[in-house]
Design an enzyme around this catalytic site. Sequence first.
Site, PDB file in Angstrom:
ATOM      1  N   GLY A  10      80.478  23.129   1.002  1.00  0.00           N
ATOM      2  CA  GLY A  10      80.097  23.891  -0.179  1.00  0.00           C
ATOM      3  C   GLY A  10      79.079  23.133  -1.022  1.00  0.00           C
ATOM      4  N   ALA A  11      78.665  23.764  -2.102  1.00  0.00           N
ATOM      5  CA  ALA A  11      77.744  23.127  -3.040  1.00  0.00           C
ATOM      6  C   ALA A  11      78.395  21.883  -3.626  1.00  0.00           C
ATOM      7  CB  ALA A  11      77.374  24.100  -4.157  1.00  0.00           C
ATOM      8  N   ARG A  12      77.623  20.818  -3.696  1.00  0.00           N
ATOM      9  CA  ARG A  12      78.065  19.549  -4.276  1.00  0.00           C
ATOM     10  C   ARG A  12      79.272  18.951  -3.542  1.00  0.00           C
ATOM     11  NH1 ARG A  12      73.721  18.620  -5.585  1.00  0.00           N
ATOM     12  NH2 ARG A  12      72.871  18.768  -7.644  1.00  0.00           N
ATOM     13  N   SER A  13      79.326  19.185  -2.232  1.00  0.00           N
ATOM     14  CA  SER A  13      80.434  18.657  -1.425  1.00  0.00           C
ATOM     15  C   SER A  13      80.160  17.263  -0.894  1.00  0.00           C
ATOM     16  CB  SER A  13      80.726  19.603  -0.263  1.00  0.00           C
ATOM     17  OG  SER A  13      79.605  19.687   0.595  1.00  0.00           O
ATOM     18  N   SER A  16      74.728  16.273   1.779  1.00  0.00           N
ATOM     19  CA  SER A  16      73.393  15.677   1.905  1.00  0.00           C
ATOM     20  C   SER A  16      73.455  14.154   1.940  1.00  0.00           C
ATOM     21  CB  SER A  16      72.479  16.134   0.766  1.00  0.00           C
ATOM     22  OG  SER A  16      72.154  17.496   0.912  1.00  0.00           O
ATOM     23  N   ALA A  34      62.226  18.725   4.713  1.00  0.00           N
ATOM     24  CA  ALA A  34      62.696  19.447   3.527  1.00  0.00           C
ATOM     25  C   ALA A  34      62.301  20.914   3.635  1.00  0.00           C
ATOM     26  CB  ALA A  34      62.091  18.833   2.273  1.00  0.00           C
ATOM     27  N   HIS A  50      66.302  14.123  -5.331  1.00  0.00           N
ATOM     28  CA  HIS A  50      66.609  13.872  -3.916  1.00  0.00           C
ATOM     29  C   HIS A  50      65.666  12.822  -3.341  1.00  0.00           C
ATOM     30  CE1 HIS A  50      69.465  16.684  -1.735  1.00  0.00           C
ATOM     31  NE2 HIS A  50      69.641  17.028  -2.997  1.00  0.00           N
ATOM     32  N   ARG A  53      66.381   9.292  -4.635  1.00  0.00           N
ATOM     33  CA  ARG A  53      67.616   8.742  -4.086  1.00  0.00           C
ATOM     34  C   ARG A  53      67.407   8.196  -2.676  1.00  0.00           C
ATOM     35  NH1 ARG A  53      71.223  13.212  -3.348  1.00  0.00           N
ATOM     36  NH2 ARG A  53      70.550  13.262  -1.198  1.00  0.00           N
ATOM     37  N   ASP A  83      67.178  19.320   5.739  1.00  0.00           N
ATOM     38  CA  ASP A  83      67.981  19.666   4.570  1.00  0.00           C
ATOM     39  C   ASP A  83      67.224  20.726   3.782  1.00  0.00           C
ATOM     40  OD1 ASP A  83      69.922  19.676   2.631  1.00  0.00           O
ATOM     41  OD2 ASP A  83      69.722  17.570   2.095  1.00  0.00           O
TER      42      ASP A  83
END
Length: 169
Positions: A10-13, A16, A34, A50, A53, A83
């Site tokens: 899910g989102a923010r799991s 990435s 990307a 992103h 990081r 991604d």
Amino acid sequence: MTKSILITGGARSGKSTFAEGVTLSLARPALYIATAEARDAEMTDRIARHQARRGADWTTLAEPLALSQVLKETDGGPPRLVDCLTLWLSNLMLAGHDLEAAVAGLTDLLPRLASPVVMVTNEVGWGIVPDNALARAFRDAAGIANQRVAEACDELWLCVAGQPLRIKP
């Protein structure tokens, strides 16, 4: 060596960040493909965070639509991280492309690649049923695409609350 890896969640799991670690564990440097497009200020900021990081171990190649083509063109080089597939599907849908043909092209290509590819995708069907036809069509297409890509991949991971769970093999 594993050639194709799909990481979902899910989102923010944490998918990435996990995918970046998996890709760099295969070899350094790596190529980040990307699929996001900076269509507004929030997405521009998200993309910049992103990139910051990731650091010096990565070369970034932006490709919102021609994913299979760029995977062919970069094969034989460093490991690639895509991604994400969900944004790729969204881009294709908004541009009026045939999603089924694009996914079939990707799944046909994966077993023929020499260089590893790690792909991130979102599980979009775990929430409420969307209230409009376009969102429902996208949810359905993403779910089917994820199933087909997962079947074609050598390895499948699910990230939940920052914890990766190996699903396949």
